[in-house]
Enzyme design. Structure first.
Site, PDB file in Angstrom:
ATOM      1  N   GLY A  10       0.828  -1.212   0.000  1.00 16.16           N
ATOM      2  CA  GLY A  10       0.000   0.000   0.000  1.00 16.16           C
ATOM      3  C   GLY A  10       0.857   1.255   0.000  1.00 16.16           C
ATOM      4  O   GLY A  10       2.097   1.179  -0.082  1.00 16.16           O
ATOM      5  N   ASN A  32      -2.920  -8.318   0.162  1.00 15.37           N
ATOM      6  CA  ASN A  32      -3.841  -9.054  -0.726  1.00 15.37           C
ATOM      7  C   ASN A  32      -4.114  -8.266  -2.016  1.00 15.37           C
ATOM      8  O   ASN A  32      -4.934  -8.680  -2.834  1.00 15.37           O
ATOM      9  CB  ASN A  32      -5.157  -9.401  -0.013  1.00 15.37           C
ATOM     10  N   SER A  75      -5.225  -2.573   5.548  1.00 14.53           N
ATOM     11  CA  SER A  75      -6.611  -2.099   5.612  1.00 14.53           C
ATOM     12  C   SER A  75      -6.852  -1.155   4.444  1.00 14.53           C
ATOM     13  O   SER A  75      -5.927  -0.453   4.021  1.00 14.53           O
ATOM     14  CB  SER A  75      -6.869  -1.323   6.911  1.00 14.53           C
ATOM     15  N   TYR A 145     -14.833   1.573   9.076  1.00 17.60           N
ATOM     16  CA  TYR A 145     -13.401   1.841   9.241  1.00 17.60           C
ATOM     17  C   TYR A 145     -13.111   2.256  10.679  1.00 17.60           C
ATOM     18  O   TYR A 145     -12.234   1.697  11.334  1.00 17.60           O
ATOM     19  CB  TYR A 145     -12.987   2.948   8.275  1.00 17.60           C
TER      20      TYR A 145
END
Ligand code: UDP
Length: 316
Positions: A10, A32, A75, A145
């Protein structure tokens, strides 16, 4: 050290992988690729000190060998992404955090949770110190979230208290810089892209809501200091330089020299009205403070996004 970075492909995770590799640590990067991208770590893949695992942390983390530190960053993080993947976001914050904590426990490793200023919700206290408990709508759209991260904090604190894990929590405020996904709807990338394209700058609401923007290099320095410490936190990491969104739009227009018009759009549900970190704890306990003023960081973002656009045009 061998560091496991979840969410390592990320925006923040990949910069963190770079920081560890640069100082000679080994990195096991788990992602992922739901919001992260292999492009972010392409320059590391194949290097001797870097391993990539395509795993969903909410299902399990299958990484063998000694791990000395776990940085749990997996996340969705942009409102557009977590609203599109609500259940997955809750799963990453809950089961994903438990899997990451179990791995830290089994390895007697340092554990750091990437939490967020969103745990303060729409804050009734301003600026926000870590002692403030927050103001979150538990059933609103953003709760997928906010509550996932609040649960992740509770779980991290419990593993620290009752399982002896050397665990710490950082609350990350709005951060921007190269490798942000320009299509994930966040304000800095939206405004700069719109300005460069001559498209309308989309201000949600009246633009009087505020955010405090931290440049990625500053943030990564703070995160590494936290991982190297035994501090449990929670510790706010962010740049206290607070801007109204309309001021950010003006700064972007000035920096790009664009004549894009402003287009006002509806304010998203539960959009926090103001946000600014108190960073006394980070300064006193970690010896950290941000150094890049927002005007300078925005300039770098303009250059980065301009170069990307240039590349795309050349390849057409
Ligand atoms: N925002 C905006 N125009 C955009 C994107 C975002 O006015 O094109 C506003 C958004 O409503 C919020 C702030 O900018 O008040 C920051 O939004 P972002 O999604 O970047 O992060 P957040 O802090 O809300 O997670």
């Amino acid at each position: 050290m061998r560091v496991l970075v979840t969410g390592g492909a990320g925006f923040l995770g990949s910069h963190l992988c770079d920081a560890f590799v640069a100082r000679g640590d080994h990195v096991a990067c788990v992602d992922n690729l739901s919001t992260g991208s292999l492009d972010n770590v392409a320059h590391l893949v194949g290097r001797p000190y870097f391993e990539f695992y395509e795993h969903d942390v909410s299902i399990g983390i299958d990484v063998a060998g000694q791990i000395d530190a776990v940085a749990h960053f997996a996340s969705a993080a942009s409102p557009q992404d977590y609203l599109r993947m609500p259940i997955e976001t809750l799963a990453a914050g809950s089961r994903g955090t438990e899997h990451a904590l179990q791995l830290a426990e089994a390895n007697a490793a340092r554990f750091v949770l990437a939490s967020t200023s969103e745990v303060y919700g729409d804050p009734a206290v301003h600026p926000q110190p870590e002692e403030y408990w927050g103001n979150v709508n538990a059933v609103g759209p953003r709760s997928v979230y906010d509550e996932a991260k609040r649960f992740a904090e509770a779980l991290t604190a419990a593993y620290g208290r009752t399982r002896g894990v050397n665990a710490g929590i950082i609350r990350i405020f709005n951060t921007y810089g190269p490798r942000m996904n320009p299509h994930d709807g966040r304000v800095v990338t939206n405004f700069v892209t719109q300005a460069l394209d001559g498209a309308p700058i989309t201000i949600y609401g009246k633009g009087d809501q505020t955010r405090s923007f931290c440049y990625v290099d500053d943030m990564i320095r703070g995160i590494v200091k936290m991982i190297d410490s035994r501090e449990s936190g929670p510790v706010n990491l962010g740049n206290p330089e607070e801007l109204a969104i309309a001021e950010l739009a003006a700064l972007v227009l000035q920096t790009t020299g664009s004549s894009s018009p402003i287009a006002y759009r509806p304010l998203p549900v539960d959009d926090p009205t103001r946000r600014r970190p108190v960073i006394t704890k980070a300064t006193e306990r970690l010896g950290w403070k941000p150094e890049v003023p927002v005007a300078e960081g925005v300039c770098t973002m303009v250059e980065w996004l301009r170069a990307r656009q240039g590349c795309r045009r050349e390849h057409k």
